[in-house]
Design a protein around this motif. Structure first.
Motif, PDB file in Angstrom:
ATOM      1  N   UNK A  27       8.884  -6.097 -16.483  1.00 23.34           N
ATOM      2  CA  UNK A  27       8.055  -5.188 -17.290  1.00 23.34           C
ATOM      3  C   UNK A  27       7.564  -4.016 -16.450  1.00 23.34           C
ATOM      4  N   UNK A  28       7.152  -4.290 -15.210  1.00 26.52           N
ATOM      5  CA  UNK A  28       6.662  -3.236 -14.321  1.00 26.52           C
ATOM      6  C   UNK A  28       7.787  -2.265 -13.976  1.00 26.52           C
ATOM      7  N   UNK A  29       8.946  -2.796 -13.646  1.00 28.39           N
ATOM      8  CA  UNK A  29      10.089  -1.935 -13.319  1.00 28.39           C
ATOM      9  C   UNK A  29      10.458  -1.081 -14.532  1.00 28.39           C
ATOM     10  N   UNK A  30      10.513  -1.687 -15.709  1.00 34.03           N
ATOM     11  CA  UNK A  30      10.912  -0.962 -16.909  1.00 34.03           C
ATOM     12  C   UNK A  30       9.900   0.118 -17.306  1.00 34.03           C
ATOM     13  N   UNK A  31       8.600  -0.083 -16.992  1.00 38.88           N
ATOM     14  CA  UNK A  31       7.599   0.960 -17.258  1.00 38.88           C
ATOM     15  C   UNK A  31       7.953   2.230 -16.508  1.00 38.88           C
ATOM     16  N   UNK A  32       8.523   2.067 -15.325  1.00 36.40           N
ATOM     17  CA  UNK A  32       9.011   3.210 -14.565  1.00 36.40           C
ATOM     18  C   UNK A  32       7.962   4.092 -13.933  1.00 36.40           C
ATOM     19  N   UNK A  33       6.729   3.634 -13.824  1.00 35.10           N
ATOM     20  CA  UNK A  33       5.660   4.480 -13.298  1.00 35.10           C
ATOM     21  C   UNK A  33       5.225   4.145 -11.877  1.00 35.10           C
ATOM     22  N   UNK A  34       5.693   3.028 -11.319  1.00 38.52           N
ATOM     23  CA  UNK A  34       5.171   2.631 -10.008  1.00 38.52           C
ATOM     24  C   UNK A  34       6.222   2.252  -8.976  1.00 38.52           C
ATOM     25  N   UNK A  35       7.417   1.917  -9.389  1.00 42.35           N
ATOM     26  CA  UNK A  35       8.466   1.506  -8.445  1.00 42.35           C
ATOM     27  C   UNK A  35       9.758   2.248  -8.748  1.00 42.35           C
ATOM     28  N   UNK A  36      10.500   2.568  -7.704  1.00 48.00           N
ATOM     29  CA  UNK A  36      11.788   3.240  -7.847  1.00 48.00           C
ATOM     30  C   UNK A  36      12.932   2.227  -7.831  1.00 48.00           C
ATOM     31  N   UNK A 124       5.682   4.346  -0.207  1.00 47.03           N
ATOM     32  CA  UNK A 124       5.931   5.050  -1.463  1.00 47.03           C
ATOM     33  C   UNK A 124       4.922   4.660  -2.532  1.00 47.03           C
ATOM     34  N   UNK A 125       3.712   5.178  -2.437  1.00 44.73           N
ATOM     35  CA  UNK A 125       2.706   4.947  -3.476  1.00 44.73           C
ATOM     36  C   UNK A 125       2.732   6.171  -4.390  1.00 44.73           C
ATOM     37  N   UNK A 126       3.112   5.963  -5.637  1.00 43.87           N
ATOM     38  CA  UNK A 126       3.239   7.072  -6.583  1.00 43.87           C
ATOM     39  C   UNK A 126       1.861   7.723  -6.770  1.00 43.87           C
ATOM     40  N   UNK A 150       9.091  13.403  -5.119  1.00 41.61           N
ATOM     41  CA  UNK A 150      10.035  12.353  -4.701  1.00 41.61           C
ATOM     42  C   UNK A 150      10.169  11.216  -5.713  1.00 41.61           C
ATOM     43  N   UNK A 151       9.344  11.214  -6.747  1.00 41.80           N
ATOM     44  CA  UNK A 151       9.395  10.149  -7.749  1.00 41.80           C
ATOM     45  C   UNK A 151       9.514  10.778  -9.129  1.00 41.80           C
ATOM     46  N   UNK A 152      10.423  10.251  -9.937  1.00 44.07           N
ATOM     47  CA  UNK A 152      10.628  10.749 -11.293  1.00 44.07           C
ATOM     48  C   UNK A 152       9.927   9.820 -12.272  1.00 44.07           C
ATOM     49  N   UNK A 153       8.748  10.238 -12.711  1.00 43.40           N
ATOM     50  CA  UNK A 153       7.922   9.460 -13.633  1.00 43.40           C
ATOM     51  C   UNK A 153       8.292   9.788 -15.077  1.00 43.40           C
ATOM     52  N   UNK A 154       8.529   8.755 -15.905  1.00 38.30           N
ATOM     53  CA  UNK A 154       8.801   9.036 -17.317  1.00 38.30           C
ATOM     54  C   UNK A 154       7.653   9.782 -18.005  1.00 38.30           C
ATOM     55  N   UNK A 155       6.429   9.522 -17.596  1.00 37.23           N
ATOM     56  CA  UNK A 155       5.267  10.136 -18.252  1.00 37.23           C
ATOM     57  C   UNK A 155       4.847  11.470 -17.648  1.00 37.23           C
ATOM     58  N   UNK A 157       6.851  13.413 -15.144  1.00 36.12           N
ATOM     59  CA  UNK A 157       7.892  14.224 -14.516  1.00 36.12           C
ATOM     60  C   UNK A 157       7.971  13.934 -13.021  1.00 36.12           C
ATOM     61  N   UNK A 158       8.363  14.935 -12.259  1.00 38.28           N
ATOM     62  CA  UNK A 158       8.505  14.763 -10.813  1.00 38.28           C
ATOM     63  C   UNK A 158       7.130  14.806 -10.153  1.00 38.28           C
ATOM     64  N   UNK A 159       6.772  13.721  -9.483  1.00 39.06           N
ATOM     65  CA  UNK A 159       5.466  13.620  -8.817  1.00 39.06           C
ATOM     66  C   UNK A 159       5.684  13.165  -7.376  1.00 39.06           C
ATOM     67  N   UNK A 160       4.648  13.303  -6.581  1.00 41.31           N
ATOM     68  CA  UNK A 160       4.738  12.950  -5.173  1.00 41.31           C
ATOM     69  C   UNK A 160       4.633  11.464  -4.904  1.00 41.31           C
ATOM     70  N   UNK A 161       5.178  11.091  -3.751  1.00 41.06           N
ATOM     71  CA  UNK A 161       5.021   9.743  -3.219  1.00 41.06           C
ATOM     72  C   UNK A 161       4.157   9.835  -1.973  1.00 41.06           C
ATOM     73  N   UNK A 162       3.034   9.107  -1.992  1.00 41.62           N
ATOM     74  CA  UNK A 162       2.168   9.047  -0.818  1.00 41.62           C
ATOM     75  C   UNK A 162       2.706   8.040   0.185  1.00 41.62           C
ATOM     76  N   UNK A 163       2.590   8.401   1.446  1.00 46.32           N
ATOM     77  CA  UNK A 163       2.724   7.439   2.541  1.00 46.32           C
ATOM     78  C   UNK A 163       1.286   7.118   2.938  1.00 46.32           C
ATOM     79  N   UNK A 164       0.923   5.832   2.869  1.00 45.14           N
ATOM     80  CA  UNK A 164      -0.448   5.425   3.181  1.00 45.14           C
ATOM     81  C   UNK A 164      -0.427   4.507   4.373  1.00 45.14           C
TER      82      UNK A 164
END
Length: 169
Positions: A27-36, A124-126, A150-155, A157-164
């Motif tokens: 479910x988390x992967x399919x949401x597409x908002x947090x993992x590549x 890679x923290x969206x 670096x991340x393509x969010x369905x909601x 668009x293209x957003x950054x990935x933080x290195x923490x």
């Protein structure tokens, strides 16, 4: 975090746990908002992405017989980079906002500290995953860089990935 009593709901994951992790992993992967992760994972290929082997470990947070979340942790890089750890976290949708992520995050920090890691790096923290960014900041992590778009969010668009990063030594 030192001196904290370990959360008794967290334990090492077993192969028998995977069928109960898979539904919220998928479910988390399919949401597409947090993992590549690839969207076409099956239960079997997903297992390979999530279930760590030594020196890493995958854990679950189980409450009343239900697995509410899972984390995997271990070295971020092999060889000369194995003194810095990394971790990933997934919480079942029905358990979000109930402290499961925090408990798993605290566990991961203690796990790395107890094994002598010098720090933890999240690669890679969206940036639009504001709940996760706030949680990691509250545990002492800092954003040390952001890779724009670096991340393509369905909601969003293209957003950054933080290195923490969290120093442990």
């Amino acid at each position: 975090m030192s001196g904290r009593v370990p959360d008794p709901r967290i334990r090492p994951a077993t192969d028998e746990d995977w069928p109960r992790i898979w539904p919220f992993f998928d479910a988390t992967v399919q949401e597409g908002e947090t993992y590549a992760f690839p969207l076409d994972l099956t239960a079997e290929t997903g297992r390979g992405w999530w279930m760590e082997r030594p020196p890493g470990e995958t854990v679950v947070l189980e409450d009343d017989g239900r697995i509410l979340g899972s984390a995997k942790m271990g070295p971020n890089r092999p060889g000369h980079g194995d003194h810095v750890g990394t971790a990933s976290f997934m919480v079942a949708p029905e358990a979000r906002g109930r402290g499961v992520g925090r408990a798993l995050g605290e566990h991961a920090v203690a796990w790395h500290r107890g094994r002598g890691y010098r720090g933890i790096q999240f690669n890679a923290v969206v940036e639009t995953n504001t709940a996760a960014v706030a949680l990691w900041r509250s545990l002492g992590f800092e954003v040390v860089g952001t890779v724009p778009g670096a991340f393509r969010s369905p909601a969003h668009g293209y957003v950054g990935l933080h290195v923490m990063h969290l120093p442990l030594a």
